[in-house]
Structures are given as structure tokens and as C-alpha cells.
Design a protein around this motif. Structure first.
Motif, short mmCIF file in Angstrom:
data_model
loop_
_atom_site.label_atom_id
_atom_site.label_comp_id
_atom_site.label_asym_id
_atom_site.label_seq_id
_atom_site.Cartn_x
_atom_site.Cartn_y
_atom_site.Cartn_z
N ALA A 49 0.84 -1.20 0.00
CA ALA A 49 0.00 0.00 0.00
C ALA A 49 0.87 1.25 0.00
O ALA A 49 0.59 2.22 -0.73
CB ALA A 49 -0.92 -0.01 1.22
N PHE A 50 1.92 1.25 0.79
CA PHE A 50 2.83 2.39 0.83
C PHE A 50 3.52 2.57 -0.51
O PHE A 50 3.69 3.69 -1.01
CB PHE A 50 3.85 2.21 1.95
CG PHE A 50 4.77 3.38 2.13
CD1 PHE A 50 4.34 4.52 2.78
CD2 PHE A 50 6.08 3.34 1.65
CE1 PHE A 50 5.19 5.61 2.95
CE2 PHE A 50 6.93 4.41 1.81
CZ PHE A 50 6.48 5.56 2.46
N MET A 51 3.94 1.46 -1.13
CA MET A 51 4.58 1.54 -2.44
C MET A 51 3.65 2.08 -3.50
O MET A 51 4.06 2.82 -4.41
CB MET A 51 5.09 0.14 -2.85
CG MET A 51 6.22 -0.37 -1.97
SD MET A 51 6.66 -2.10 -2.34
CE MET A 51 7.30 -1.92 -3.99
N THR A 52 2.37 1.73 -3.40
CA THR A 52 1.38 2.26 -4.34
C THR A 52 1.31 3.78 -4.23
O THR A 52 1.27 4.50 -5.25
CB THR A 52 -0.02 1.65 -4.05
OG1 THR A 52 0.07 0.23 -4.15
CG2 THR A 52 -1.04 2.17 -5.05
N TRP A 53 1.29 4.28 -3.01
CA TRP A 53 1.21 5.72 -2.78
C TRP A 53 2.46 6.44 -3.33
O TRP A 53 2.35 7.53 -3.91
CB TRP A 53 1.07 5.98 -1.29
CG TRP A 53 1.00 7.42 -0.91
CD1 TRP A 53 0.10 8.34 -1.34
CD2 TRP A 53 1.88 8.12 -0.04
NE1 TRP A 53 0.34 9.57 -0.77
CE2 TRP A 53 1.45 9.46 0.04
CE3 TRP A 53 3.00 7.73 0.73
CZ2 TRP A 53 2.09 10.42 0.80
CZ3 TRP A 53 3.63 8.68 1.50
CH2 TRP A 53 3.19 10.01 1.54
N ILE A 54 3.62 5.80 -3.20
CA ILE A 54 4.87 6.44 -3.63
C ILE A 54 5.08 6.33 -5.14
O ILE A 54 5.40 7.32 -5.81
CB ILE A 54 6.07 5.81 -2.90
CG1 ILE A 54 5.97 6.07 -1.40
CG2 ILE A 54 7.39 6.36 -3.44
CD1 ILE A 54 6.07 7.52 -1.01
N TRP A 55 4.87 5.13 -5.71
CA TRP A 55 5.29 4.89 -7.09
C TRP A 55 4.14 4.69 -8.08
O TRP A 55 4.33 4.95 -9.28
CB TRP A 55 6.20 3.67 -7.14
CG TRP A 55 7.57 3.94 -6.65
CD1 TRP A 55 8.55 4.68 -7.29
CD2 TRP A 55 8.18 3.47 -5.44
NE1 TRP A 55 9.70 4.71 -6.54
CE2 TRP A 55 9.51 3.98 -5.40
CE3 TRP A 55 7.71 2.70 -4.38
CZ2 TRP A 55 10.38 3.72 -4.35
CZ3 TRP A 55 8.57 2.43 -3.33
CH2 TRP A 55 9.88 2.94 -3.31
N PHE A 56 2.99 4.23 -7.64
CA PHE A 56 1.97 3.83 -8.61
C PHE A 56 0.70 4.67 -8.59
O PHE A 56 -0.19 4.46 -9.42
CB PHE A 56 1.60 2.35 -8.40
CG PHE A 56 2.78 1.42 -8.51
CD1 PHE A 56 3.56 1.38 -9.65
CD2 PHE A 56 3.13 0.60 -7.44
CE1 PHE A 56 4.65 0.53 -9.74
CE2 PHE A 56 4.22 -0.25 -7.52
CZ PHE A 56 4.98 -0.28 -8.67
N ALA A 57 0.58 5.55 -7.65
CA ALA A 57 -0.66 6.35 -7.55
C ALA A 57 -0.79 7.29 -8.74
O ALA A 57 0.21 7.86 -9.19
CB ALA A 57 -0.68 7.13 -6.24
#
Length: 473
Positions: free
Chosen positions: A465-473
């Protein structure tokens, strides 16, 4: 005069008549298929997930027959409805273009890694365990998650065989070495190798997924050290007698296999960098000379490893073919039953899986990168990450050149989701089950299918979830 033919002559005549039908069989039009054609694919994957729980003895003795049954459940009616030409073309393409190169690479890595034995008795302190996991994360991208897992899991278990709590060591090993560490090259993880076969450049993933990999592996290593340190210092961890006696010197038996690992790397690199106009059209499937040389080379490497590795090394490693046979049989069924699923997804919004395509597509028609990451990842958790990667690779257009350039964020999301989230379940990636089997054989009480998911969902999902916010959002 009566003209007669031998059986092999008749076989040649029949093949000569059928091959044009194979070659002319058009690509399967997924928009004309019913979603029911995906039932055998769902069936084999549910069998992998549930039958070891509800019928473990039956599954252990008959998993190959179950896989064959689901494959026939697709091939027989498909042949009846669409004809022998279309069915044969699909079968040959799945075998020659995807399954055989995939399984040969896994077999070569499994064989060569199984011929290397780390001699000596390490003592599993938090620092040593973390170091082994870090080394495994690096090795995974260059000798495969399968190769790195098979090389390191045995010495890691031996190093910790005098400790009371070992489950967390193997669980984090699966997270890091069997999955996340293999995200940087096509050698690392089966889905990336399939992407390489489809035209993705060898170094593309290293250039584009390194920050995400560094973050995930770094956080997992830090978290593991904290958990292992707590167990080591606070739970009466060390048993009074070490089952593995100390030896005066450390070293590698069967070290010649490291050279063979280098040969495997060279063969895969060669097949991607060597461009040749020589190719063979086999029933409509084009087999290039570089790929053919690579596959023959992998077979020879495995044979040479078996010939030159002393029997004592294999005995020390308790090497046997059962893990590889299980993967080979199950994946044969998966690669066949996935044929209509890929066709239906390639049909896009005009196909029966239009809802899946719509979920990863924004209202303006652009790709929703976050949804590609999560859709690929969550399906990889349960449907095995190699065929899932193929599904979404084709959903995104299937054009490697376009995906590496104009749609690079989408390919990053697909690649990261398939590799990283393959760690969510035992069936998410081929080495997961191999590591579990080896650990249980050596007395580690591994969690059940759903017990493992408590670990993975509790630790990995917040990170994703954190990676989504940083790289994929």
C-alpha cells in the motif's frame, strides 16, 4: 499391385496433411469465447490451493493426473468445437514458445544449485541470518529465485537447527529470496523471463524497478532483523545441543557448479542479445535460432551438472527430483488451460473479461497503473505469477516495444506486482512450495496455506500500500 505403407509412413502422411492446418490456424478470437472456457484454468489453480489441504494424500500421489485432467477438460471440447488445427496450433505454441523454455530454465537452475553443498556449521545469529537473506536477495536476480532458494535454504536451516523458533526465518526467506530479490533481471523470476521471451530487454527491469526493489528488500531485512533479534534474546531460543556438529573448515563441495551457473547466465543473455534471421516455423509457431541454442544449452548444462557432481554432494543436500517434477506437471496444465484466458483478455472490452480490462483502464482510456499493480499482484498471489504476468502483459497490449517506452509505468506495475506479490501465498511462485517442502522435511513446522497468509498479508500488504502511494498512484 497392392500399395502398402508402414505405420511411420502413414504417420508422416497424416502430419503432412495436418501441418498446413496448424500453420493457418488464426489467433484465437477471445471476443467470441464464453467465459466458461476459463473454468479448467480456474479448476487447476483451485486444485493447487485446496487439494493439499482437504485431500493431502490423494494430492501427493495424483497431482499430475489432476493437472492432466484439467488440461484435457479444456483440450478435448476445444478440439471438438474449433477443430484439430486450432487446438494443435494453440498446443504447440504454448509448448514451444512458453512452457518448454520456461521449464528448461527452472530445471537447469534447480539441478545446478542442487549440486552445490556448503560444508560446515554456521550458527544462526540475527546478523548471520540477515546476511544470508541479503546475499540471497542479490543472487536471486542473477541465478533465479529458484536457484538462490535451492542454494541457500538448506544451509540456512542447518544454521538454525539449534534454535527453537525457525518459522519466521523460512517465511522471510520466501518473501525476500524466493520472490522480491528476483525482480531485477529475467533470470530472477519466471514472469520476467516470460516477458523477456516476449521481447522485453534484459536490463529493462533493473533500470526501471530498482528503487521499488531496494525499498521492499531493505524494509523486509530490517524487520526480519528486529524479529529475529527478539526471538534470539528473549525466548530461551538456543537449545543445549546443536544437531549439526562443528567442522574445522568451511567450503563448497561441488563448487564446479558455480561455473555452470555462469554458463546459464551467458546462455540467457546470448538468447536476448543475439539477433538472427534464422528461424523455424513449427506448425505456425516461430522458433528462433538463439532461443533454440539457449534451450539445448540448458539441457546440456543440467546433464553435465548431474555427471560431474559427486553423489556425496547430492546426498548431503538430500537432492531429489520431486519438487521439480511437481512444478513441471502442474505448469504443463496451467500453460495449456490459460490459452483461452489470455485470448479473452486480449480481446479487451469486447471480450468476456471486459470488467477486468475496465478495472485497469481509466475513463479516458489510459492505463490505471495502481490497478495494474494490484490486479496483477493479487491474482499472482493465487494464480501463480508467471501466467498472471502473461495475462496482464497481453491486457496492456502485448507489444513489448510500446510497453518499455510509452507505457513503461504500466510494465513496471505489472512486473512489480507479479514478482513482489508472488510472496503472498505458497502458490504465488514456484520456489515457495519447494522451500516449504524442504523446510518441513527438515523439521520446521511451516504454517498452513492460510496460516502463511496471516504472515504475508500482515507484513507485506501495508508495504505494498505504501509503495502504491509512492510509485503507482
Amino acid at each position: 499391385m497392392v500399395f502398402t505403407r508402414s505405420r511411420w509412413q502413414w504417420a508422416l502422411v497424416v502430419m503432412a496433411a495436418l501441418l498446413p492446418g496448424f500453420a493457418q490456424a488464426a489467433d484465437l478470437d477471445g471476443s467470441q469465447l464464453s467465459v466458461l472456457w476459463g473454468v479448467p484454468f480456474a479448476g487447476i489453480l483451485l486444485s493447487i490451493a485446496l487439494m493439499p489441504l482437504v485431500a493431502p494424500s490423494f494430492w501427493h500421489h495424483h497431482y499430475g493426473k489432476v493437472a492432466a485432467g484439467w488440461a484435457l477438460a479444456f483440450m478435448v471440447p476445444f478440439t471438438f468445437v474449433y477443430g484439430f488445427g486450432a487446438a494443435g496450433a494453440g498446443l504447440i505454441h504454448a509448448l514451444l514458445a512458453e512452457y518448454i523454455p520456461f521449464i528448461l530454465l527452472l530445471t537447469a537452475l534447480f539441478t545446478v544449485a542442487g549440486g552445490i553443498f556448503l560444508r560446515g556449521n554456521l550458527h544462526g545469529s540475527p546478523a548471520l541470518n540477515t546476511g544470508i537473506l541479503a546475499i540471497g536477495a542479490v543472487l536471486a536476480s542473477f541465478m533465479g529465485t529458484t536457484g538462490a532458494s535451492m542454494l541457500l535454504i538448506r544451509p540456512l536451516i542447518r544454521a538454525n537447527d539449534n534454535r527453537k523458533h525457525r518459522v519466521h526465518v523460512v517465511v522471510f526467506f520466501i518473501f525476500i529470496v524466493s520472490n522480491a530479490g528476483g525482480s531485477l533481471t529475467p533470470l530472477g523470476d519466471p514472469p520476467l523471463f516470460l516477458g523477456f521471451l516476449k521481447g522485453v530487454d534484459f536490463f529493462w527491469t533493473m533500470q526501471n524497478i530498482f528503487p521499488e526493489t531496494l525499498f521492499l528488500v531493505g524494509v523486509l531485512l530490517t524487520l526480519f532483523y528486529v524479529i529475529d533479534w527478539w526471538h534470539y534474546h528473549h525466548r530461551e531460543e538456543i537449545q543445549p545441543v546443536d544437531p549439526t556438529p562443528d567442522t574445522p573448515r568451511f567450503g563448497f563441495d561441488g563448487a564446479i557448479n558455480f561455473v555452470l551457473l555462469g554458463v546459464i547466465v551467458a546462455l540467457v543473455l546470448m538468447s536476448g542479445l543475439w539477433k538472427s534471421d534464422v528461424e523455424f516455423n513449427i506448425a505456425g509457431t516461430h522458433v528462433g535460432l538463439p532461443g533454440l541454442v539457449r534451450d539445448v544449452g540448458l539441457i546440456l548444462v543440467a546433464i553435465v551438472s548431474l555427471k560431474i557432481t559427486p553423489d556425496s554432494v547430492h546426498a548431503s543436500n538430500q537432492f531429489n527430483w520431486e519438487p521439480m517434477l511437481e512444478v513441471a506437471k502442474l505448469f504443463a496444465g496451467i500453460f495449456l488451460t490459460i490459452i483461452p484466458v489470455i485470448a479473452m483478455l486480449k480481446a479487451g472490452t469486447s471480450g468476456p473479461f471486459s470488467a477486468v480490462v475496465s478495472a485497469v483502464t481509466n475513463p479516458d482510456g489510459s492505463n490505471n497503473t495502481a490497478m495494474y499493480f494490484w490486479a496483477t499482484g493479487l491474482l499472482s498471489s493465487f494464480l501463480d505469477n508467471a501466467p498472471t504476468y502473461l495475462v496482464f502483459f497481453n491486457t496492456a497490449g502485448g507489444d513489448a516495444a510500446a510497453l518499455m517506452t510509452n507505457f513503461a509505468p504500466t510494465l513496471v506495475a505489472i512486473s512489480a506486482g507479479a514478482v513482489f506479490m508472488g510472496a503472498n501465498t505458497y502458490i504465488g511462485n514456484a520456489p515457495n512450495l519447494m522451500v516449504k517442502a524442504i523446510a518441513e522435511d527438515r523439521g520446521v513446522p511451516m504454517p498452513s496455506f492460510f496460516g502463511y497468509m496471516v504472515w504475508s498479508f500482515g507484513i507485506l500488504m501495508p508495504l505494498f500500500a505504501f509503495m502504491t502511494w509512492i510509485w503507482f498512484a
